[in-house]
Design a protein around this motif. Sequence first.
Motif, PDB file in Angstrom:
ATOM      1  N   SER A 102     -52.305  -3.569 112.171  1.00  0.00           N
ATOM      2  CA  SER A 102     -51.027  -2.983 111.753  1.00  0.00           C
ATOM      3  C   SER A 102     -50.681  -1.775 112.602  1.00  0.00           C
ATOM      4  O   SER A 102     -49.505  -1.455 112.787  1.00  0.00           O
ATOM      5  CB  SER A 102     -51.053  -2.609 110.272  1.00  0.00           C
ATOM      6  OG  SER A 102     -51.955  -1.555 110.042  1.00  0.00           O
ATOM      7  N   GLU A 103     -51.679  -1.103 113.157  1.00  0.00           N
ATOM      8  CA  GLU A 103     -51.426   0.035 114.036  1.00  0.00           C
ATOM      9  C   GLU A 103     -51.013  -0.409 115.438  1.00  0.00           C
ATOM     10  O   GLU A 103     -50.367   0.342 116.159  1.00  0.00           O
ATOM     11  CB  GLU A 103     -52.679   0.905 114.136  1.00  0.00           C
ATOM     12  CG  GLU A 103     -53.026   1.615 112.851  1.00  0.00           C
ATOM     13  CD  GLU A 103     -54.412   2.250 112.884  1.00  0.00           C
ATOM     14  OE1 GLU A 103     -55.192   1.967 113.828  1.00  0.00           O
ATOM     15  OE2 GLU A 103     -54.714   3.017 111.958  1.00  0.00           O
ATOM     16  N   ASP A 105     -49.752  -3.801 116.226  1.00  0.00           N
ATOM     17  CA  ASP A 105     -48.862  -4.953 116.259  1.00  0.00           C
ATOM     18  C   ASP A 105     -47.668  -4.666 115.357  1.00  0.00           C
ATOM     19  O   ASP A 105     -47.803  -4.580 114.138  1.00  0.00           O
ATOM     20  CB  ASP A 105     -49.610  -6.202 115.778  1.00  0.00           C
ATOM     21  CG  ASP A 105     -48.807  -7.486 115.950  1.00  0.00           C
ATOM     22  OD1 ASP A 105     -47.559  -7.412 115.969  1.00  0.00           O
ATOM     23  OD2 ASP A 105     -49.434  -8.546 116.061  1.00  0.00           O
ATOM     24  N   SER A 106     -46.495  -4.520 115.967  1.00  0.00           N
ATOM     25  CA  SER A 106     -45.306  -4.136 115.196  1.00  0.00           C
ATOM     26  C   SER A 106     -44.916  -5.198 114.178  1.00  0.00           C
ATOM     27  O   SER A 106     -44.377  -4.881 113.120  1.00  0.00           O
ATOM     28  CB  SER A 106     -44.136  -3.837 116.140  1.00  0.00           C
ATOM     29  OG  SER A 106     -43.839  -4.979 116.923  1.00  0.00           O
ATOM     30  N   ALA A 109     -47.021  -4.488 111.230  1.00  0.00           N
ATOM     31  CA  ALA A 109     -46.627  -3.205 110.652  1.00  0.00           C
ATOM     32  C   ALA A 109     -45.325  -3.307 109.867  1.00  0.00           C
ATOM     33  O   ALA A 109     -45.123  -2.590 108.887  1.00  0.00           O
ATOM     34  CB  ALA A 109     -46.505  -2.154 111.744  1.00  0.00           C
ATOM     35  N   LYS A 110     -44.421  -4.215 110.260  1.00  0.00           N
ATOM     36  CA  LYS A 110     -43.136  -4.363 109.570  1.00  0.00           C
ATOM     37  C   LYS A 110     -43.292  -5.053 108.222  1.00  0.00           C
ATOM     38  O   LYS A 110     -42.461  -4.869 107.345  1.00  0.00           O
ATOM     39  CB  LYS A 110     -42.164  -5.168 110.432  1.00  0.00           C
ATOM     40  CG  LYS A 110     -41.642  -4.402 111.617  1.00  0.00           C
ATOM     41  CD  LYS A 110     -40.713  -5.272 112.445  1.00  0.00           C
ATOM     42  CE  LYS A 110     -40.314  -4.545 113.718  1.00  0.00           C
ATOM     43  NZ  LYS A 110     -39.510  -5.391 114.591  1.00  0.00           N
TER      44      LYS A 110
END
Length: 184
Positions: A102-103, A105-106, A109-110
């Motif tokens: 998540s840090e 890979d956008s 993270a979305k």
Amino acid sequence: MLQFLTVVILCLALQAMPAQAETPAAEQKSAPAPAPEAKKSPTINLYVPPEAAKAEEIYDGIVKNLTKEQQDLIKAYESDFAKTADVEMQIASTALKLKYCSEHDSAIAKNPGKYTSNFNIYRNQLQARQRDERLKIRKRQMEEITFIDQKTLDGHFDYTANLVFQVGFQIVKMNYEKGEFKKT
């Protein structure tokens, strides 16, 4: 115990942690210091709660008076029980991988809820498997090990599994901090 470990794992996995936990020297066990000319290795500190240390002392006092066959039987069960700690390692490792992804890979993270939901299902499945395995071990143990108090033995097995988990988790955490997780 299982719920406590799960809460601890998730808290540790989802928060940034210092490189080493601070604990009193009496409650730490660490690897011996490397020789000055040797390559510097990371130190792994293990936290032993005072009540667990006291329970382990009681166990050590009892086990000294057992026969070699009795001690070997306990060691076999200890090994089986410690192997079930791999479930906590899989959960912690997956949580750290999810955090790492998540840090970095956008797309993840979305939509963290989707991945967190899948993680919770995975965690619950692993915990159910662990419970079943530990119950099978305990049932056999109660039938075969009648020469020692089961509460004392359970405390020793929990102590051993906790140490195995702590060593493994610190290694996984070091990999996370170095960025050695691959995106999955």
